[in-house]
Design a protein around this motif. Structure first.
Motif, PDB file in Angstrom:
ATOM      1  N   SER A  72       0.867  -1.179   0.000  1.00  0.00           N
ATOM      2  CA  SER A  72       0.000   0.000   0.000  1.00  0.00           C
ATOM      3  C   SER A  72       0.903   1.229   0.000  1.00  0.00           C
ATOM      4  CB  SER A  72      -0.916   0.005   1.229  1.00  0.00           C
ATOM      5  OG  SER A  72      -1.846   1.068   1.166  1.00  0.00           O
TER       6      SER A  72
ATOM      7  N   ALA B 220      -2.613   8.623  -7.600  1.00  0.00           N
ATOM      8  CA  ALA B 220      -3.185   7.446  -6.941  1.00  0.00           C
ATOM      9  C   ALA B 220      -3.613   6.405  -7.971  1.00  0.00           C
ATOM     10  CB  ALA B 220      -4.364   7.863  -6.073  1.00  0.00           C
TER      11      ALA B 220
ATOM     12  N   GLU C 269      -1.855   2.523  -8.674  1.00  0.00           N
ATOM     13  CA  GLU C 269      -2.587   1.258  -8.800  1.00  0.00           C
ATOM     14  C   GLU C 269      -2.321   0.610 -10.158  1.00  0.00           C
ATOM     15  OE1 GLU C 269      -6.504   1.479  -6.072  1.00  0.00           O
ATOM     16  OE2 GLU C 269      -6.596   2.701  -7.890  1.00  0.00           O
TER      17      GLU C 269
ATOM     18  N   THR D  38      -2.630   4.436   0.712  1.00  0.00           N
ATOM     19  CA  THR D  38      -2.727   4.881   2.110  1.00  0.00           C
ATOM     20  C   THR D  38      -2.640   6.400   2.172  1.00  0.00           C
ATOM     21  OG1 THR D  38      -1.807   2.860   3.102  1.00  0.00           O
ATOM     22  CG2 THR D  38      -1.528   4.902   4.341  1.00  0.00           C
TER      23      THR D  38
ATOM     24  N   LEU E 292     -10.677  10.707  -3.112  1.00  0.00           N
ATOM     25  CA  LEU E 292      -9.985   9.460  -3.438  1.00  0.00           C
ATOM     26  C   LEU E 292     -10.915   8.249  -3.383  1.00  0.00           C
ATOM     27  CD1 LEU E 292      -6.664  10.157  -1.548  1.00  0.00           C
ATOM     28  CD2 LEU E 292      -6.812   9.539  -3.974  1.00  0.00           C
ATOM     29  N   LYS E 293     -12.008   8.362  -2.646  1.00  0.00           N
ATOM     30  CA  LYS E 293     -12.927   7.231  -2.492  1.00  0.00           C
ATOM     31  C   LYS E 293     -13.375   6.686  -3.843  1.00  0.00           C
ATOM     32  CE  LYS E 293     -16.013   4.438  -0.653  1.00  0.00           C
ATOM     33  NZ  LYS E 293     -15.619   3.168  -0.015  1.00  0.00           N
TER      34      LYS E 293
ATOM     35  N   VAL F  78      -9.803   5.149  -5.865  1.00  0.00           N
ATOM     36  CA  VAL F  78      -9.080   3.954  -5.422  1.00  0.00           C
ATOM     37  C   VAL F  78      -9.918   2.706  -5.692  1.00  0.00           C
ATOM     38  CG1 VAL F  78      -8.039   2.769  -3.462  1.00  0.00           C
ATOM     39  CG2 VAL F  78      -7.861   5.268  -3.651  1.00  0.00           C
TER      40      VAL F  78
ATOM     41  N   TYR G  84      -8.200   0.792   0.182  1.00  0.00           N
ATOM     42  CA  TYR G  84      -8.087   2.189   0.615  1.00  0.00           C
ATOM     43  C   TYR G  84      -7.901   2.197   2.127  1.00  0.00           C
ATOM     44  CZ  TYR G  84      -9.385   7.219   0.712  1.00  0.00           C
ATOM     45  OH  TYR G  84      -9.400   8.579   0.872  1.00  0.00           O
TER      46      TYR G  84
ATOM     47  N   PRO H 278     -13.643   3.423   4.158  1.00  0.00           N
ATOM     48  CA  PRO H 278     -12.529   2.839   3.405  1.00  0.00           C
ATOM     49  C   PRO H 278     -12.410   1.344   3.712  1.00  0.00           C
ATOM     50  CG  PRO H 278     -11.696   3.919   5.356  1.00  0.00           C
ATOM     51  CD  PRO H 278     -13.173   4.222   5.303  1.00  0.00           C
TER      52      PRO H 278
END
Length: 237
Positions: free
Chosen positions: A5, A29, A33, A41, A59-60, A63, A67, A86
């Motif tokens: 992470s 971000a 991935e 993180t 970011l929700k 990601v 998360y 998260p």
């Protein structure tokens, strides 16, 4: 396989230094991935000096892996985590003015407090982890809080390993064995790097996840400088 992470606090620090949106935290971000990391993180702090609370919400939707939101479970932090939901919340006993995390929880002294907040997160379907020093008493205390996982605070290991003291891994190995016996998942983080991560992983049975930020971003800067400078020279010539 132990999951990686990536902590993107340093990306936010760089962005905030100029007041604009470069580098773009959300794009970074997503790229992290895409490049294979299994989690993102963040560790927002009350003064929002790097990750802002709005970043946590933004970011929700970005990601797509795991998360992980770290922080001291004060009221604003707790409310935010419960809204975002998260994959994991990692509880860290930061002082408000701490530059970076510098100690784990006293899981004996704060057992009742941790138990209450952890139960609230778990009722909302959020996996919980608590930041702990590598001492057996703190691992035993963690198990009594009801947490799903612990995160081993690895600064002491990293410092000693850099000095050639590989025996510094011993308390971490002992704590990992105890955590496995107590059915606690094991995460780790703080000053882990390309220099020490392989040795650490080989000596921590059941290591599920590492969270790495400062070292990884610094290493990426060094590894990428030659390519970027060459690209500028080509355009200038």
């Amino acid at each position: 396989m132990t999951k990686l992470s990536v902590n993107i606090n340093k990306i936010a620090t760089l962005r905030n230094a100029r007041g604009g949106n470069v580098p773009d935290l959300l794009r970074v971000a997503a790229d992290i991935e895409k490049f294979g990391a299994q989690g993102i993180t963040i560790h927002p702090r009350p003064d929002e000096r790097h990750i802002r609370y709005q970043d946590a919400y933004d970011l929700k939707s970005i990601v797509s892996t795991e998360y992980n939101i770290e922080g001291n479970p004060m009221d604003d932090f707790t409310k935010m985590v419960l809204k975002i939901k998260p994959t994991q919340v990692t509880l860290v006993p930061d002082a408000v003015d701490a530059i970076t995390s510098n100690a784990g929880w006293d899981t004996v002294k704060h057992k009742d407090y941790l138990k209450e907040i952890i139960s609230e997160f778990k009722r909302n379907g959020i996996r919980t982890s608590i930041f702990v020093d590598p001492t057996l008493k703190m691992i035993e205390g963690a198990a009594e809080t009801g947490t799903d996982r612990i995160e081993l605070y690895t600064e002491e290991f990293a410092d000693q390993y850099s000095l050639g003291n590989k025996a510094a891994i011993k308390p971490y190995t002992e704590c990992a064995i105890l955590a496995n016996n107590l059915n606690l998942g094991i995460n780790a983080g703080h000053d882990l790097s390309l220099e020490n991560i392989k040795f650490f992983k080989e000596n921590i049975p059941g290591l599920l996840e590492v969270s790495i930020g400062h070292a990884l971003i610094s290493e990426a800067l060094y590894d990428g400088l030659e390519k970027v400078i060459s690209a500028y020279l080509i355009k200038l010539n």
